[in-house]
Every structure is written in structure tokens, then in C-alpha cells.
Design an enzyme around this catalytic site. Structure first.
Site, PDB file in Angstrom:
ATOM      1  N   CYS A  89       0.810  -1.225   0.000  1.00 33.58           N
ATOM      2  CA  CYS A  89       0.000   0.000   0.000  1.00 33.58           C
ATOM      3  C   CYS A  89       0.840   1.271   0.000  1.00 33.58           C
ATOM      4  O   CYS A  89       0.403   2.302  -0.518  1.00 33.58           O
ATOM      5  CB  CYS A  89      -0.989   0.001   1.165  1.00 33.58           C
ATOM      6  SG  CYS A  89      -0.230  -0.040   2.809  1.00 33.58           S
ATOM      7  N   HIS A 166      -2.464   1.687   7.187  1.00 31.20           N
ATOM      8  CA  HIS A 166      -2.773   1.671   5.759  1.00 31.20           C
ATOM      9  C   HIS A 166      -2.474   3.035   5.145  1.00 31.20           C
ATOM     10  O   HIS A 166      -2.703   4.078   5.765  1.00 31.20           O
ATOM     11  CB  HIS A 166      -4.252   1.314   5.581  1.00 31.20           C
ATOM     12  CG  HIS A 166      -4.682   1.188   4.155  1.00 31.20           C
ATOM     13  ND1 HIS A 166      -4.044   0.368   3.249  1.00 31.20           N
ATOM     14  CD2 HIS A 166      -5.689   1.801   3.465  1.00 31.20           C
ATOM     15  CE1 HIS A 166      -4.653   0.463   2.079  1.00 31.20           C
ATOM     16  NE2 HIS A 166      -5.637   1.328   2.171  1.00 31.20           N
TER      17      HIS A 166
END
EC number: 3.4.19.12
Length: 341
Positions: A89, A166
Site C-alpha cells: 500500500c 494503511h
């Protein structure tokens, strides 16, 4: 391929992201850490996008956009990539900015990658990214060296108790602000109702509005474990351009002074000469300030390089040798006791 697709975790650090950008072949771009949501973004060079790191909570479904894309938004206008493996990510958020910035020189590798995925669907783009050896190699250059590797699959349950984080990206496009989260179905348009959108940095106000909403929704809203970085143009580009202009202006002023020296007896000539001297002094002063800023930027990038070298270096053999030497000299237990104290 394991569940993370052999992609390592990436630290949210401007030095790491700046080197990732450079090693991908993109020139003249850097990452700048943002320490406050009230940061004065106008002090930065051209901002291509924002990278936001936040705590991802168990049970959170990122596959559903928090705000549905507008009906008139055409998804093909933004190159969106689905995230296929967990640890990609960081690079994915970075690529979401770089690949959607039309005024960047990406370099051969990213140009070829963009040309290859542009006509694919988001999921196929994610597969292409996951299997891109060149991009994965740059990403994994920051793999952390592990002292102990646990081969017991029964202990994997302990990882479930660790906090997960994230990365997502925010970019300006088509007069709007979009959040690109690889775990969502597509680009999500975000908007601050109080933002008129007339400002050059109006899109950033939209992004900060959405980021504040996200932070307040995590737990009780008091969790401060988040990180924000702006992907910007290297400030040395503007500084160097200004230095060239100053040098040219100084030469022109020197020529004017030489011409005045032929006839410097009248008052108007002396006044003009004084004015030219004042302008020369101001330009020299500005030149010194800019050179100092360039030196500071160079030192910062040099520090990034040193820190990244330490991140990448494998200290495990040295640590093992140190432990063995302490044990050989019967000093290991003493060192352990001192550490406990």
C-alpha cells in the site's frame, strides 16, 4: 508467493519515500513530512498529492467507498489500481500520485508500466503492480532485517493482535479532489462544504477535511498514530532558476555602472549609481539566502541517504558476533543484568 506477495512493510518517512521516488526513475520530486493539519501548504513547491497513513481497524470494510463517486465522474480519467497484497500500500499510494501527475517525467520504467496498465481494469492493474519486478525491487530495498524468523505457523495468530496501518493518496483532478485507496472500489471524490475551491490549494483543504473526518472516526478520535506527507517538486529547481536570474541581473547592473562611470559628475548619474548599488546589495543578499536554502536542502537529502543506508544495512551479523564475544569473555550475563536495570 506468500500472502503478502513478498512485499515488505514500508516506514512512513519522507527520506524513505523520497528515495523510493528517485529509485523508480522520477526526477525533481521529493516527499515532505507534514507535522500539523494546520500546516501552511503554500510554503511548499508544487504539490502533486498527499499520502496519508492511518490505523486500519479490524472489521473495517475499505472495499466500500465512504463517499460514492459523483455520477458524472468518469473513472478512466484517473488511473486507479486495486490493492492485491497487504504490504504494497505504501508504494501503491505513491504511484497513485505519480502516475496521475501529467507534468512529471516518470522515467522509462514507470512510463512503460503506465502504458501497459492504462487500458486494464483496476484489479488487473493491481495484479500487474504486484508482479512488477522492477517496482517490487525498489519497494523491497527497504526490507527490515529480522534477527529471529519464526517458522511456527501456529504463532501467526499473534500478528492479529498487532495494529495495522494503511496508506491512501489524495490528488487533484478535473477540478476536484479524489482519494485513491486501493482497498476501495474506485476513486472517491471528497469535498469540504466550506471550501469555495477558488484557492490554488483548495483541493488540499478538501483532502485535509476528509483526513480529519477519518482521524475522528478511529476509536474515540484521540489516536494520534497517523502520518501525513506531501509529494512535491524539489525546491532546489526553483532556487536554482532564481540564482541564474540573479546572476544575469547582477551582470546587467555591473554594465550599467561601468557606463555611468564615464560621466558620474552630475547628480542624476550619482543618484542612479547609488540606486544600482542598492539593487546589487539586495540581489547579493538574496543570493546568499537562496544558497543557504539549497545547502540546507542538500544536507537534508544527505541525511536521508545516511538514514536509509542504516535502515537497509544488516546489523544482525555484528549483533551475533557481539553476543558471542561477550559470552566468550563471560560478560554476557552481566550485560543482560545491566540492561534489565
Amino acid at each position: 508467493m506468500n500472502e503478502n506477495g513478498n512485499w515488505c512493510l514500508i516506514e512512513s518517512d519522507p527520506g524513505v519515500f523520497t528515495e523510493l521516488i528517485t529509485n523508480m526513475g522520477v526526477k525533481g520530486v521529493q516527499a515532505e513530512e507534514i507535522y500539523s493539519l494546520d500546516y501552511d501548504f503554500s510554503s511548499l513547491e508544487h504539490i502533486y498529492g498527499i499520502v496519508f497513513l492511518f490505523k486500519w481497524e479490524n472489521g473495517q470494510d475499505s472495499s466500500q467507498p465512504e463517499v460514492s463517486p459523483t455520477d458524472n465522474f468518469q473513472g478512466q480519467d484517473i488511473l486507479f489500481i486495486n490493492q492485491i497484497v497487504q504490504n504494497a500500500c505504501a508504494t501503491q499510494a505513491l504511484l497513485s500520485i505519480l502516475l496521475n501527475s501529467n507534468d512529471l517525467v516518470l522515467g522509462d520504467d514507470l512510463d512503460n508500466f503506465k502504458d501497459f496498465i492504462v487500458h486494464l481494469d483496476p484489479y488487473s492493474r493491481g495484479l500487474a503492480l504486484t508482479n512488477s519486478e522492477s517496482i517490487r525491487r525498489v519497494h523491497n530495498s527497504f526490507a527490515t532485517q529480522q534477527l529471529i524468523v519464526n517458522d511456527n505457523p501456529n504463532d501467526s495468530k499473534n500478528d492479529q493482535n498487532e495494529d495495522l496501518f494503511h496508506f491512501v493518496a489524495y490528488i487533484p483532478s478535473n477540478g476536484g479532489t479524489y482519494k485513491l485507496d486501493g482497498l476501495s472500489q474506485g476513486p472517491v471524490r471528497v469535498h469540504d462544504p466550506k471550501n469555495s475551491g477558488k484557492s490554488r490549494l483548495g483541493w488540499i483543504n478538501d483532502a485535509i477535511y476528509d483526513i480529519k473526518k477519518k482521524i475522528s472516526s478511529i476509536g474515540d478520535g484521540s489516536d494520534i498514530r497517523f502520518n501525513l506527507m506531501a509529494i512535491t517538486k524539489d525546491c532546489r529547481i526553483r532556487y536554482s532558476s532564481r540564482l541564474e536570474q540573479i546572476e544575469l541581473d547582477l551582470k546587467n547592473l555591473q554594465v550599467q555602472l561601468e557606463q555611468l562611470s564615464i560621466n558620474n559628475e552630475n547628480d542624476s548619474s550619482r543618484n542612479l549609481a547609488d540606486s544600482i548599488h542598492d539593487n546589487i546589495s539586495k540581489l547579493i543578499e538574496e543570493k546568499l539566502v537562496i544558497e543557504s536554502k539549497i545547502d540546507n536542502q542538500n544536507r537534508k537529502l544527505q541525511n536521508y541517504s545516511i538514514e536509509n543506508a542504516r535502515r537497509k544495512h544488516n546489523f544482525v551479523p555484528m549483533i551475533i558476533l557481539l553476543i558471542e564475544e561477550l559470552a566468550r569473555k563471560n560478560l554476557l550475563q552481566q550485560a543482560i543484568d545491566n540492561a534489565k536495570k
